[in-house]
Motif scaffolding. Structure first.
Motif, PDB file in Angstrom:
ATOM      1  N   GLN A 168      34.920 -72.830   3.982  1.00 13.92           N
ATOM      2  CA  GLN A 168      34.602 -71.952   5.114  1.00 13.92           C
ATOM      3  C   GLN A 168      35.867 -71.559   5.875  1.00 13.92           C
ATOM      4  OE1 GLN A 168      31.185 -74.724   6.205  1.00 13.92           O
ATOM      5  NE2 GLN A 168      30.702 -72.857   7.324  1.00 13.92           N
ATOM      6  N   ASP A 220      27.244 -61.228   6.946  1.00 18.69           N
ATOM      7  CA  ASP A 220      25.919 -61.133   7.570  1.00 18.69           C
ATOM      8  C   ASP A 220      24.922 -60.413   6.651  1.00 18.69           C
ATOM      9  OD1 ASP A 220      24.371 -61.499  10.293  1.00 18.69           O
ATOM     10  OD2 ASP A 220      23.800 -59.567   9.480  1.00 18.69           O
ATOM     11  N   SER A 221      23.794 -61.104   6.398  1.00 19.40           N
ATOM     12  CA  SER A 221      22.823 -60.585   5.427  1.00 19.40           C
ATOM     13  C   SER A 221      22.230 -59.235   5.843  1.00 19.40           C
ATOM     14  CB  SER A 221      21.710 -61.613   5.197  1.00 19.40           C
ATOM     15  OG  SER A 221      21.014 -61.875   6.386  1.00 19.40           O
ATOM     16  N   GLN A 270      30.584 -67.969   8.244  1.00 18.83           N
ATOM     17  CA  GLN A 270      29.236 -68.098   7.654  1.00 18.83           C
ATOM     18  C   GLN A 270      29.094 -67.324   6.346  1.00 18.83           C
ATOM     19  OE1 GLN A 270      26.387 -67.108  10.796  1.00 18.83           O
ATOM     20  NE2 GLN A 270      26.189 -69.294  11.161  1.00 18.83           N
ATOM     21  N   VAL A 271      28.188 -67.824   5.502  1.00 19.37           N
ATOM     22  CA  VAL A 271      27.767 -67.083   4.314  1.00 19.37           C
ATOM     23  C   VAL A 271      26.384 -66.501   4.621  1.00 19.37           C
ATOM     24  CG1 VAL A 271      29.066 -68.421   2.637  1.00 19.37           C
ATOM     25  CG2 VAL A 271      26.780 -69.211   3.292  1.00 19.37           C
ATOM     26  N   CYS A 287      21.089 -71.453   0.558  1.00 17.87           N
ATOM     27  CA  CYS A 287      20.972 -70.749   1.852  1.00 17.87           C
ATOM     28  C   CYS A 287      19.952 -69.605   1.749  1.00 17.87           C
ATOM     29  CB  CYS A 287      22.355 -70.207   2.222  1.00 17.87           C
ATOM     30  SG  CYS A 287      22.335 -68.918   3.455  1.00 17.87           S
TER      31      CYS A 287
HETATM   32  N1  LIG Z   1      23.006 -64.062  10.658  1.00 18.66           N
HETATM   33  C1  LIG Z   1      23.574 -64.632   9.454  1.00 18.66           C
HETATM   34  C2  LIG Z   1      23.237 -66.099   9.369  1.00 18.66           C
HETATM   35  C3  LIG Z   1      23.913 -66.778   8.179  1.00 18.66           C
HETATM   36  C4  LIG Z   1      23.870 -68.300   8.270  1.00 18.66           C
HETATM   37  O1  LIG Z   1      23.348 -68.898   9.225  1.00 18.66           O
HETATM   38  N2  LIG Z   1      24.440 -68.935   7.239  1.00 18.66           N
HETATM   39  C5  LIG Z   1      24.540 -70.374   7.216  1.00 18.66           C
HETATM   40  C6  LIG Z   1      24.090 -70.930   5.875  1.00 18.66           C
HETATM   41  S1  LIG Z   1      22.348 -70.768   5.621  1.00 18.66           S
HETATM   42  C7  LIG Z   1      25.998 -70.771   7.343  1.00 18.66           C
HETATM   43  O2  LIG Z   1      26.868 -70.113   6.809  1.00 18.66           O
HETATM   44  N3  LIG Z   1      26.234 -71.891   8.029  1.00 18.66           N
HETATM   45  C8  LIG Z   1      27.544 -72.454   8.157  1.00 18.66           C
HETATM   46  C9  LIG Z   1      28.099 -72.342   9.559  1.00 18.66           C
HETATM   47  O3  LIG Z   1      27.395 -71.846  10.460  1.00 18.66           O
HETATM   48  O4  LIG Z   1      29.240 -72.750   9.735  1.00 18.66           O
HETATM   49  C10 LIG Z   1      23.077 -63.828   8.254  1.00 18.66           C
HETATM   50  O5  LIG Z   1      22.007 -63.205   8.335  1.00 18.66           O
HETATM   51  O6  LIG Z   1      23.770 -63.778   7.227  1.00 18.66           O
END
Ligand SMILES: N[C@@H](CCC(=O)N[C@@H](CS)C(=O)NCC(=O)O)C(=O)O
Length: 252
Positions: A38, A62-63, A49-50, A10
């Motif tokens: 998850q 959130d990053s 989300q990660v 990711c």
């Molecule tokens: N705004 C979030 C976006 C994080 C994101 O989109 N993570 C994706 C992986 S790259 C995720 O966890 N996707 C799984 C889902 O949405 O269920 C950040 O900056 O951390």
């Protein structure tokens, strides 16, 4: 010790790993299993989300929120400039990396994967007879594109516009880096690590920092990763990794 709930591939997690390494903060990675993992993450953090950073009892999803937390809790290696104009630009560049570079990168990566014979073979059930595997392996990329487009997996128009947007982005980044060491001057900031993390999908770093198959190192999207016009950007990115990113666990 800090814990990072993550997916290895990711780019938002890669941004956080870069920030943690830059600040030289030890952390433990917790790989989240897509789906069930998850659900467990939702029970802990209220979202699925990660990345999620855990510091003692505190959980930060959130990053961008993690970057702000890391900046506030390590004063030796700040991630954000103090001057208001530079600080604003830093947030804007980070947001551009998150909302343009990463989604466009995902689109072109998926299109490249779908066209790749190894990917097509890996998607087949184990029971597929050898003759059928040989046929799928021999498909030309154009046929795979046509099939994936008609199945709605990837469509040519969005892939084309994502590719064009990434070419323009790489051109802009090369210009920004022509006269200075980092995107906002002579010190790295959150903007640099966000852009570098996002670029992992366009071209995998030259050494094995990320736990991906070794054969992927230094490889990337045709027309972006191998275009000499964007080489200054990828050279800069690889230097940033050499200077600040720790090699992945178990690799010297
Ligand atoms: N705004 C979030 C976006 C994080 C994101 O989109 N993570 C994706 C992986 S790259 C995720 O966890 N996707 C799984 C889902 O949405 O269920 C950040 O900056 O951390």
């Amino acid at each position: 010790m800090l814990k990072l709930y993550q997916f290895e591939a990711c780019p938002y997690c890669e941004k956080v790993r870069l920030l943690l390494d830059y600040q030289q903060r030890p952390y433990e990675k917790v790989d989240v299993t897509p789906g069930w993992g998850q659900w467990e993450l939702w029970q802990k953090s209220g979202q699925t989300q990660v990345p999620v950073l855990q510091d003692g009892d505190e959980l930060i999803p959130d990053s961008t929120a993690i970057a702000l937390y890391l900046d506030a809790t390590c004063t030796d290696r700040p991630l954000l400039p103090t001057a208001p104009e530079q600080r604003g630009l830093c947030f804007a560049l980070e947001d551009w990396a998150d909302t343009a570079l990463i989604p466009n990168g995902r689109t072109v990566t998926l299109a490249a994967l779908v066209q790749h014979p190894n990917f097509r073979l890996a998607a087949l059930p184990e029971t597929t007879p050898d003759w059928a595997k040989a046929m799928v392996g021999a498909w030309p990329g154009e046929l795979a594109s046509l099939l994936s487009s008609s199945l709605g997996i990837v469509r040519p128009a969005p892939v084309k516009s994502a590719h064009l947007a990434l070419q323009q982005a790489l051109q802009a980044l090369c210009l920004m880096l022509e006269q200075q060491a980092y995107l906002l001057g002579e010190q790295p900031t959150l903007a640099d690590f966000a852009v570098a993390g996002a670029s992992m999908m366009l071209k995998v770093p030259e050494s094995q920092y990320v736990n991906l198959p070794a054969g992927l190192c230094d490889r990337g999207i045709p027309g972006l990763a191998d275009d000499v016009n964007y080489q200054p950007f990828f050279d800069w990115r690889d230097r940033l990794y050499k200077d600040y990113r720790q090699p992945r666990d178990g690799i010297e």
